[in-house]
Design a protein around this motif. Sequence first.
Motif, mmCIF file in Angstrom:
data_model
loop_
_atom_site.group_PDB
_atom_site.id
_atom_site.type_symbol
_atom_site.label_atom_id
_atom_site.label_comp_id
_atom_site.label_asym_id
_atom_site.label_seq_id
_atom_site.Cartn_x
_atom_site.Cartn_y
_atom_site.Cartn_z
ATOM 1 N N ASP A 109 -3.635 12.134 37.252
ATOM 2 C CA ASP A 109 -2.758 11.364 36.369
ATOM 3 C C ASP A 109 -1.378 11.988 36.232
ATOM 4 N N ASP A 110 -1.224 13.257 36.666
ATOM 5 C CA ASP A 110 0.109 13.856 36.626
ATOM 6 C C ASP A 110 0.924 13.500 37.863
ATOM 7 N N GLU A 111 0.353 12.711 38.781
ATOM 8 C CA GLU A 111 1.076 12.305 39.981
ATOM 9 C C GLU A 111 1.310 10.804 40.048
ATOM 10 N N ILE A 112 0.956 10.071 38.988
ATOM 11 C CA ILE A 112 1.243 8.631 38.981
ATOM 12 C C ILE A 112 2.188 8.340 37.820
ATOM 13 N N GLY A 113 3.436 8.055 38.164
ATOM 14 C CA GLY A 113 4.429 7.722 37.157
ATOM 15 C C GLY A 113 4.273 6.275 36.706
ATOM 16 N N PRO A 114 5.191 5.804 35.845
ATOM 17 C CA PRO A 114 5.081 4.438 35.314
ATOM 18 C C PRO A 114 5.180 3.360 36.370
ATOM 19 N N ARG A 115 5.758 3.660 37.548
ATOM 20 C CA ARG A 115 5.899 2.650 38.597
ATOM 21 C C ARG A 115 4.940 2.858 39.766
ATOM 22 N N HIS A 116 4.016 3.788 39.620
ATOM 23 C CA HIS A 116 3.052 4.023 40.696
ATOM 24 C C HIS A 116 2.112 2.818 40.822
ATOM 25 N N PRO A 117 1.782 2.387 42.049
ATOM 26 C CA PRO A 117 0.911 1.212 42.198
ATOM 27 C C PRO A 117 -0.436 1.342 41.492
ATOM 28 N N LEU A 118 -0.998 2.566 41.427
ATOM 29 C CA LEU A 118 -2.276 2.731 40.746
ATOM 30 C C LEU A 118 -2.146 2.440 39.261
ATOM 31 N N ARG A 119 -0.961 2.731 38.687
ATOM 32 C CA ARG A 119 -0.748 2.448 37.276
ATOM 33 C C ARG A 119 -0.896 0.961 36.992
ATOM 34 N N VAL A 120 -0.448 0.126 37.912
ATOM 35 C CA VAL A 120 -0.574 -1.324 37.750
ATOM 36 C C VAL A 120 -2.045 -1.734 37.774
ATOM 37 N N VAL A 121 -2.820 -1.141 38.694
ATOM 38 C CA VAL A 121 -4.256 -1.447 38.768
ATOM 39 C C VAL A 121 -4.940 -1.069 37.456
ATOM 40 N N LEU A 122 -4.608 0.096 36.927
ATOM 41 C CA LEU A 122 -5.204 0.529 35.664
ATOM 42 C C LEU A 122 -4.870 -0.451 34.552
ATOM 43 N N GLY A 123 -3.623 -0.944 34.561
ATOM 44 C CA GLY A 123 -3.245 -1.930 33.554
ATOM 45 C C GLY A 123 -3.986 -3.236 33.722
ATOM 46 N N ASP A 124 -4.144 -3.673 34.974
ATOM 47 C CA ASP A 124 -4.846 -4.931 35.245
ATOM 48 C C ASP A 124 -6.290 -4.891 34.762
ATOM 49 N N LEU A 125 -6.909 -3.712 34.840
ATOM 50 C CA LEU A 125 -8.326 -3.587 34.488
ATOM 51 C C LEU A 125 -8.539 -3.054 33.076
ATOM 52 N N ALA A 126 -7.440 -2.894 32.314
ATOM 53 C CA ALA A 126 -7.542 -2.223 31.018
ATOM 54 C C ALA A 126 -8.448 -2.962 30.039
ATOM 55 N N THR A 127 -8.501 -4.291 30.115
ATOM 56 C CA THR A 127 -9.278 -5.061 29.141
ATOM 57 C C THR A 127 -10.702 -5.361 29.593
ATOM 58 N N SER A 128 -11.069 -4.916 30.770
ATOM 59 C CA SER A 128 -12.417 -5.200 31.258
ATOM 60 C C SER A 128 -13.440 -4.360 30.500
ATOM 61 N N PRO A 129 -14.493 -4.976 29.974
ATOM 62 C CA PRO A 129 -15.491 -4.207 29.205
ATOM 63 C C PRO A 129 -16.341 -3.287 30.062
ATOM 64 N N THR A 130 -16.325 -3.460 31.384
ATOM 65 C CA THR A 130 -17.139 -2.612 32.253
ATOM 66 C C THR A 130 -16.301 -1.598 33.007
ATOM 67 N N VAL A 131 -15.040 -1.451 32.653
ATOM 68 C CA VAL A 131 -14.177 -0.435 33.243
ATOM 69 C C VAL A 131 -13.849 0.601 32.175
ATOM 70 N N ARG A 132 -14.135 1.840 32.455
ATOM 71 C CA ARG A 132 -13.953 2.922 31.474
ATOM 72 C C ARG A 132 -12.942 3.932 31.989
ATOM 73 N N ARG A 133 -12.408 4.693 31.063
ATOM 74 C CA ARG A 133 -11.449 5.746 31.416
ATOM 75 C C ARG A 133 -11.973 7.079 30.886
ATOM 76 N N MET A 134 -11.820 8.104 31.675
ATOM 77 C CA MET A 134 -12.225 9.450 31.266
ATOM 78 C C MET A 134 -11.129 10.409 31.691
ATOM 79 N N HIS A 135 -10.679 11.222 30.769
ATOM 80 C CA HIS A 135 -9.624 12.184 31.079
ATOM 81 C C HIS A 135 -10.158 13.596 30.885
ATOM 82 N N LEU A 136 -10.052 14.411 31.940
ATOM 83 C CA LEU A 136 -10.522 15.794 31.867
ATOM 84 C C LEU A 136 -9.382 16.706 31.430
ATOM 85 N N PRO A 137 -9.520 17.376 30.310
ATOM 86 C CA PRO A 137 -8.472 18.306 29.863
ATOM 87 C C PRO A 137 -8.625 19.658 30.553
ATOM 88 N N PRO A 138 -7.603 20.485 30.547
ATOM 89 C CA PRO A 138 -7.736 21.857 31.060
ATOM 90 C C PRO A 138 -8.729 22.644 30.215
#
Length: 875
Positions: free
Chosen positions: A149-178
């Motif tokens: 996530d530190d390599e995808i800026g606001p205009r990165h194509p993957l960011r758009v995919v994440l936005g497109d799937l943000a409201t899907s109830p079967t798509v989850r997000r997990m962020h690993l901290p240091p």
Amino acid sequence: MLLLERDTFLSELRQWFDVAASGNGHLVFVAGEAGVGKTALVTAFGRMVEQEASPFYGACDPLSTPRPLGPLLDIAAQAGEGLRHVLEQDDHHQRALPAFHSFLARRAQPALVVIEDAHWADEATLDLLRFIGRRVASTRALMLVTYRDDEIGPRHPLRVVLGDLATSPTVRRMHLPPLSESAVRTLAAGTDFDPVELHRQTGGNPFFVTEVLAAGGQGIPLTVRDAVLARAARLPSAARAILDAAAVIGAYAETDLLSQVVSAEMSAVEDAVAGGMLLPRDNGYAFRHELARQTILDALSPTRRVTLHRAVLQALRAVGTGPDDLARLAHHAEEAGDREAVLAYAPAAAQRASSLGARREAAAQYERALRFAGDLDPVERAALLEGFALEAYHTDQMDRAIAARQEAVEIWRAAGNPRKVGENLCHLTRVLIMAGRNAEAKQAISEAVSVLESLPPGAELAFAYQVYAHFHMLDRDTDTAVTWGEKALELAERCQDEITVIAAYNTIGSALLVGGDMSGTGPLERSLQLALQAGQENHAAIAYTNLGSGLGEMHQFAEAIRWLEEGIAFTAERDLDTQRWYMCAWLALVRLYQGEWDAAVDAALDVTRRPGISAISRIMAFVALGRLRARRGDPDAWIALDEALEMARVTATLQRLAPVHAARAEAAWLAGDADRTLHEACAAYDLALHHRHIWFTGELAYWQWRAGARVTVPPWAGEPYRLQIEGDWAAAAECWREMNCPYEMARALAESDDEAALRQALDVFRDLGAAPMVAHVSRRLRAVGARGIPRGPRPSTRQHPAGLTRREAEVLDLMAQGLSNTEIAGRLYLSPKTVEHHVSSILTKLNVSSRHEAIRVAERRSGEPRASVGTGQPE
């Protein structure tokens, strides 16, 4: 390596796996910075469920131009012949995506699918993630997708995919901290390292920590690069040669390929594995982390790097390759400086990428070939230019597409091939139009027609006629567009040119419709029908778009909504996002007219917040947003309207300028600025008159009249506007009521001196939350002597438990997410000063002195906790 501080994440993955195994599949995006342990986590989880699930692993390539659908190719190699057979077909990627979904859906046993390093994903793989993310619920699969996530800026194509799937109830997000300082202390136990200093210098990054510890020197190296190279330097020279070769080969080095590139005993590979640099993987080897591979690669001398790339290229050629190896071959050919190989593989890789829907990768491959094509035969170079121009057009690189087409035109002109000159001028016209360079576009298409008419008529001339007609349709020159569109249709039918027939029906119908002739829906529906029958999904999407936007422009809002909603569903299902977002922008405008303001603002913001959206979609979305903000009395309406005008001016077309200037005229009038209202209303009026545009002429004349100017409105102008200018407010209000436009109906009623009509208008404006018109009508009621005029906040304010406006509630939500005023301004398209004003108002209404107090008070009043700030926990 110890897997520290990851039990919570493993537990969450276990829960989602159990849900998926019961028949409700899930997709989990696992995010974190490079080296944070994403691979270690998914590997550990794979071991947890290895007795319960069928595992499938794929990875995205860190090549300069990655393999299209690379992860799916990896998975297909593990899945068996069926899926692999589909991917071997030279067909559009839409065929592969349903095949993969079907493969998962029909499996009786749960599946664990892991795709790593999605930040390197090619365009086709991003389509795969979007496609499966919307359909994973119908499978028994848990799909884990890792990315940095530190390599995808606001205009990165993957960011758009994440936005497109943000409201899907079967798509989850997990962020690993240091890792915490405590975890670093555990890892550093038994060493001479100071764990506090180690944590400070590494930021708790597990890769950095373990690499520094593995280096074993005195103190802590200044960079991870030093740690990796120090570790590699202790290996025997043969093992280091293996590392060099593996780094050049890529993220995964097949055993056979590695042995051909560098002559070394198997013991050398074992030394590299024992030294912790390489890990065995299937039938090859991979670096423990990509950062280690990149460090080794960067340390190679230029001569050594070229030599190794040549060896890899030679070895790949020797073992035989398929269509999905073309990108890899082209990459190594360029790095080896092998011109002949680049010109052999890069164009072929481009064609393969294009067939799979990976347009950006196709453009990059053509660009790679062109870098080596300086002294190529001009005709061969022209073919490369045409390929690049087409892919650049599809990927919104308009200036580069224009330059490539112009060079191709000159080559064909010098070669004495007028047919190719005309064909390229037609394509050039389309790109110039998209870039807003309409004067140049007119010159190009006029020359194309002239050149092609000097030759025996054929499909190229039919195409030229259609593009010429399309140009005039966009300029709202109805008669010319229809005439040339019919010429294109007749010739295309004679030449059996199905695509131009479909496009010609579309152009004819669109021209009639926006010219005020409702019969234009007939040719448009015919275009849609033919496109669907022919499987031309993009042309079908254009037909939906022109039906919805054309009917909206003609104020046929009920019909417009039907086509827009149907078209949006069609394009969303097929990931045809260019047409989808333009229809979403128009749906926002239509919802605004229909009084559905909350839905309108949500739709408009969904478009304006997305990176990479076309200018025409952004213009219409900003018109809707600016107009709505002005009607609500929000202080930031002009930010949206100024951005819309800046883009519309470039197009210099009535289609864009008229709605922008009309919206700006209304905003100025609501602000009490008559001079500015008149200026904006006159800016595009002559153009609207010239093209006899019913609604643009009517509204721009209306705002001139409201600014105090004397204006004679043509009899063919939009009826309710004409009636209002003539003083027949009652008839105008009835027209607007029949069109289900409550705001416009109330505005007509507000032009009366009748108390009952004014009270009816006031009720409508209060229900909508139209603060400026509430104030305006209240003054008029007082002027006619009315008593008992309602006071108090508008409904949207009364409904909020803390008494905040809708915009203030939005700002508070973003404050709770930890965003600064500048970040909030960027998210909501406001100025920092406006955000500062909103924050101050929020603090005053909540009677607090700080942002944190405001968040806590709002939570207590609403009973719903706001998003946590800086917890470091999974999203």
